[in-house]
Write a protein that holds these residues in place. Structure first.
Motif, PDB file in Angstrom:
ATOM      1  N   PHE A  23       0.911  -1.017  -0.013  1.00 31.08           N
ATOM      2  CA  PHE A  23       0.023  -0.178  -0.071  1.00 31.08           C
ATOM      3  C   PHE A  23       0.828   1.249   0.090  1.00 31.08           C
ATOM      4  CE2 PHE A  23      -3.169  -2.960   2.681  1.00 31.08           C
ATOM      5  CZ  PHE A  23      -3.766  -3.459   1.432  1.00 31.08           C
ATOM      6  N   ALA A  24       0.858   2.221  -0.971  1.00 33.17           N
ATOM      7  CA  ALA A  24       1.679   3.061  -1.416  1.00 33.17           C
ATOM      8  C   ALA A  24       1.324   4.373  -0.318  1.00 33.17           C
ATOM      9  CB  ALA A  24       1.873   3.460  -2.662  1.00 33.17           C
ATOM     10  N   PRO A  25       2.386   5.257  -0.143  1.00 34.16           N
ATOM     11  CA  PRO A  25       1.931   6.582   0.495  1.00 34.16           C
ATOM     12  C   PRO A  25       0.961   7.211  -0.107  1.00 34.16           C
ATOM     13  CG  PRO A  25       4.378   6.208   0.388  1.00 34.16           C
ATOM     14  CD  PRO A  25       3.758   5.316  -0.391  1.00 34.16           C
ATOM     15  N   GLY A  26      -0.107   7.679   0.614  1.00 32.40           N
ATOM     16  CA  GLY A  26      -1.077   8.387  -0.017  1.00 32.40           C
ATOM     17  C   GLY A  26      -2.221   7.415  -0.656  1.00 32.40           C
ATOM     18  N   GLU A  27      -2.232   6.270  -0.697  1.00 37.26           N
ATOM     19  CA  GLU A  27      -3.198   5.271  -1.210  1.00 37.26           C
ATOM     20  C   GLU A  27      -4.308   5.345  -0.338  1.00 37.26           C
ATOM     21  OE1 GLU A  27      -3.537   0.665  -2.347  1.00 37.26           O
ATOM     22  OE2 GLU A  27      -1.653   1.683  -2.460  1.00 37.26           O
ATOM     23  N   ARG A  28      -5.673   5.204  -0.839  1.00 34.80           N
ATOM     24  CA  ARG A  28      -6.907   5.010  -0.079  1.00 34.80           C
ATOM     25  C   ARG A  28      -7.115   3.684   0.426  1.00 34.80           C
ATOM     26  NH1 ARG A  28     -10.261   9.812  -0.663  1.00 34.80           N
ATOM     27  NH2 ARG A  28      -8.806  11.888  -1.185  1.00 34.80           N
ATOM     28  N   LEU A  29      -7.645   3.809   1.479  1.00 30.95           N
ATOM     29  CA  LEU A  29      -7.801   2.331   1.952  1.00 30.95           C
ATOM     30  C   LEU A  29      -9.186   2.178   2.188  1.00 30.95           C
ATOM     31  CD1 LEU A  29      -4.936   1.829   4.654  1.00 30.95           C
ATOM     32  CD2 LEU A  29      -5.106   0.987   2.460  1.00 30.95           C
TER      33      LEU A  29
END
Length: 216
Positions: A23-29
């Motif tokens: 899960f990359a920085p800034g990715e919505r979860l």
């Protein structure tokens, strides 16, 4: 599976996916998507995300979004100070308890660490580094210390993974060897200071991050 185990597993799975870059920085979860991915209900996922927010790995805005926190050199520096102090304490408390098998385990982990660096295998290098330091943490027999490290170490590992330098890592091999030698000599103060210095040597990683992002 008990609710507490489901909650802990969900936390560890999501935490590790953030730390290793899945899960990359800034990715919505999305909690529903995470629940489906993990094969659990949404409750342990929501509890895990709340816990991850407290440790700084996740950011939420109620009713709008939950996302992976951007990399933050300032937050990592704060985590570094705490982590270095905890490992210093772990070694200080562990030195007199370390057995010959413990020292051998530390040397074996450092050998794996060096081999992983030569192979440019960051995942294996970080796992071996965790194993190396974990020997003293376990021998310290201090559960409070382990709890603090479980919260703050992932923040450091995440930044280190992005900016990991083979040169920095190779200097850590030598630092590890010094820690083992001092532990074997039962030099409590020397070993504790060496452990702290090892973690504080991550300053070069933060300098790279700051240079890449002047706002950091």
């Amino acid at each position: 599976m008990s609710r507490s185990l489901l909650r802990e597993n969900a936390y560890q799975w999501i935490r590790d996916a953030i730390v290793d870059g899945t899960f990359a920085p800034g990715e919505r979860l999305n909690d529903a998507e995470l629940a489906e991915w993990l094969g659990v209900s949404r409750t342990p996922v929501r509890e895990a995300l709340t816990r991850l927010e407290k440790s700084g790995l996740v950011q939420t805005k109620p009713g709008r979004y939950t996302m992976v926190s951007p990399l933050d050199a300032g937050a990592a520096r704060a985590a570094q100070t705490v982590t270095a102090a905890m490992h210093e304490l772990a070694v200080r408390e562990a030195v007199q308890r370390l057995s010959a098998d413990d020292l051998a385990a530390m040397r074996e982990a450092n050998d794996r660490f060096a081999a992983a660096l030569r192979a440019d295998d960051v995942d294996a290098a970080i796992a071996a580094d965790d194993d190396f330091h974990g020997v003293a943490v376990l021998a310290s027999a201090n559960p409070a210390l382990r709890t603090v490290l479980e919260e703050f170490t992932p923040v450091l590992r995440r930044l280190e993974r992005v900016r990991f330098s083979s040169l920095n890592g190779r200097s850590s091999v030598d630092m590890h060897e010094r820690i083992v030698a001092l532990c074997e000599a039962r030099d409590v103060e020397g070993a504790a200071a060496a452990a702290r210095a090892n973690w504080m040597s991550l300053d070069e990683v933060f300098e790279l991050e700051t240079a890449a992002d002047p706002t950091a």
